[in-house]
Design a protein around this motif. Structure first.
Motif, PDB file in Angstrom:
ATOM      1  N   ASN A  57       0.813  -1.214   0.000  1.00  0.00           N
ATOM      2  CA  ASN A  57       0.000   0.000   0.000  1.00  0.00           C
ATOM      3  C   ASN A  57       0.846   1.264   0.000  1.00  0.00           C
ATOM      4  OD1 ASN A  57      -2.744  -1.123   0.133  1.00  0.00           O
ATOM      5  ND2 ASN A  57      -1.970  -2.048   2.010  1.00  0.00           N
ATOM      6  N   ASP A  58       1.687   1.384  -1.008  1.00  0.00           N
ATOM      7  CA  ASP A  58       2.562   2.546  -1.089  1.00  0.00           C
ATOM      8  C   ASP A  58       1.801   3.831  -1.424  1.00  0.00           C
ATOM      9  OD1 ASP A  58       2.012   1.577  -3.642  1.00  0.00           O
ATOM     10  OD2 ASP A  58       3.929   2.238  -4.465  1.00  0.00           O
ATOM     11  N   LYS A  59       0.574   3.721  -1.871  1.00  0.00           N
ATOM     12  CA  LYS A  59      -0.233   4.907  -2.236  1.00  0.00           C
ATOM     13  C   LYS A  59      -0.607   5.742  -1.003  1.00  0.00           C
ATOM     14  CE  LYS A  59      -0.498   3.604  -6.552  1.00  0.00           C
ATOM     15  NZ  LYS A  59       0.844   3.404  -7.012  1.00  0.00           N
ATOM     16  N   ARG A  60      -0.514   5.156   0.179  1.00  0.00           N
ATOM     17  CA  ARG A  60      -0.826   5.878   1.411  1.00  0.00           C
ATOM     18  C   ARG A  60       0.198   6.965   1.726  1.00  0.00           C
ATOM     19  NH1 ARG A  60      -1.517   1.134   5.742  1.00  0.00           N
ATOM     20  NH2 ARG A  60      -2.881  -0.174   4.531  1.00  0.00           N
ATOM     21  N   TYR A  61       1.345   6.881   1.101  1.00  0.00           N
ATOM     22  CA  TYR A  61       2.451   7.773   1.443  1.00  0.00           C
ATOM     23  C   TYR A  61       2.647   8.818   0.352  1.00  0.00           C
ATOM     24  CZ  TYR A  61       3.098   4.166   4.854  1.00  0.00           C
ATOM     25  OH  TYR A  61       2.881   3.291   5.880  1.00  0.00           O
ATOM     26  N   SER A  62       3.061   9.995   0.793  1.00  0.00           N
ATOM     27  CA  SER A  62       3.192  11.116  -0.144  1.00  0.00           C
ATOM     28  C   SER A  62       4.401  10.978  -1.054  1.00  0.00           C
ATOM     29  CB  SER A  62       3.265  12.444   0.628  1.00  0.00           C
ATOM     30  OG  SER A  62       4.378  12.430   1.503  1.00  0.00           O
ATOM     31  N   SER A  63       5.395  10.187  -0.645  1.00  0.00           N
ATOM     32  CA  SER A  63       6.578  10.022  -1.482  1.00  0.00           C
ATOM     33  C   SER A  63       7.162   8.626  -1.304  1.00  0.00           C
ATOM     34  CB  SER A  63       7.640  11.069  -1.121  1.00  0.00           C
ATOM     35  OG  SER A  63       8.153  10.803   0.176  1.00  0.00           O
ATOM     36  N   LYS A  64       7.998   8.255  -2.218  1.00  0.00           N
ATOM     37  CA  LYS A  64       8.692   6.966  -2.159  1.00  0.00           C
ATOM     38  C   LYS A  64       9.597   6.912  -0.924  1.00  0.00           C
ATOM     39  CE  LYS A  64      10.270   3.225  -4.467  1.00  0.00           C
ATOM     40  NZ  LYS A  64       9.537   2.011  -4.285  1.00  0.00           N
ATOM     41  N   HIS A 109       7.550   6.226   2.140  1.00  0.00           N
ATOM     42  CA  HIS A 109       7.171   4.810   2.112  1.00  0.00           C
ATOM     43  C   HIS A 109       8.349   3.945   2.561  1.00  0.00           C
ATOM     44  CE1 HIS A 109       6.124   0.982  -0.231  1.00  0.00           C
ATOM     45  NE2 HIS A 109       5.268   1.060   0.769  1.00  0.00           N
TER      46      HIS A 109
END
Length: 194
Positions: free
Chosen positions: A131-138, A141
């Motif tokens: 669920n990397d979409k929860r974070y504003s940046s790589k 994450h």
């Protein structure tokens, strides 16, 4: 990690100095230092004394390379013979065990609880990866994954430092009088007809 690095790691987790570990294990502190720096490797009896003093199994210092089915089965067979391992499975209409239904657990609830804690922590990490979409940046994450990975390592370390012993396997006397472990397979099929 090398054996020496693992000794140092578990020594620090316990809050022990090299001198105190030496006292607990009846091994000279200078020798403990040599082990930790990789100058010398402990003999099996010395490693057992260190493991006992640290409250860990000697197996935490060993690497198990499980590459083949034989590697895995030998470990499971050893666990079955020496612990309260329980196999559960469903049977087909002919009474044969369904291979895809096999489950493992232990009669010792504290072992099952420890495994559940490990699995819960691992599930959170897997959730973070997916669920990397929860974070504003790589980067954010990756920081979250690193932090949770550290927590998983902490959980593993805390689970491995345990001075309680497992309940052994259930045993019976064989017809020849030899004591042998019983492997109990619990049938979890729902179509049990009486």
């Amino acid at each position: 990690m090398t054996i020496g690095e693992k000794i140092k790691h578990y020594r620090k987790l316990n809050g022990y100095s090299q001198e105190y570990l030496g006292e607990l294990s009846n091994i000279n502190a200078a020798t403990i230092k040599k082990y930790e720096y990789g100058i010398r490797n402990p003999k099996p009896d010395q490693l057992q004394k260190i493991a006992n003093a640290l409250g860990v199994s000697i197996f935490v210092f060993m690497d198990f390379d499980i590459f083949t089915q034989s590697d895995l089965l030998s470990l499971l067979i050893k666990m079955d013979e020496e612990t309260s391992l329980r196999f559960e499975a469903e049977r087909d209409e002919n009474g044969n065990i369904e291979p895809n239904s096999v489950k493992l657990s232990f009669d010792d609830p504290s072992v099952n609880s420890a495994i559940a804690l490990y699995l819960a922590t691992k599930t959170v990490i897997n959730d973070l990866y997916l669920n990397d979409k929860r974070y504003s940046s790589k980067e954010e994450h990756n920081r979250a994954i690193a932090a949770m990975s550290d927590q998983l390592n902490d959980v593993k370390d805390k689970l491995l430092i345990n001075k309680s012993s497992l309940q052994g396997p259930k045993v019976i006397k064989s017809p020849t009088g030899k004591i042998v472990p019983i492997t109990e397979i619990i049938d979890t099929s729902t179509n049990n007809e009486e």
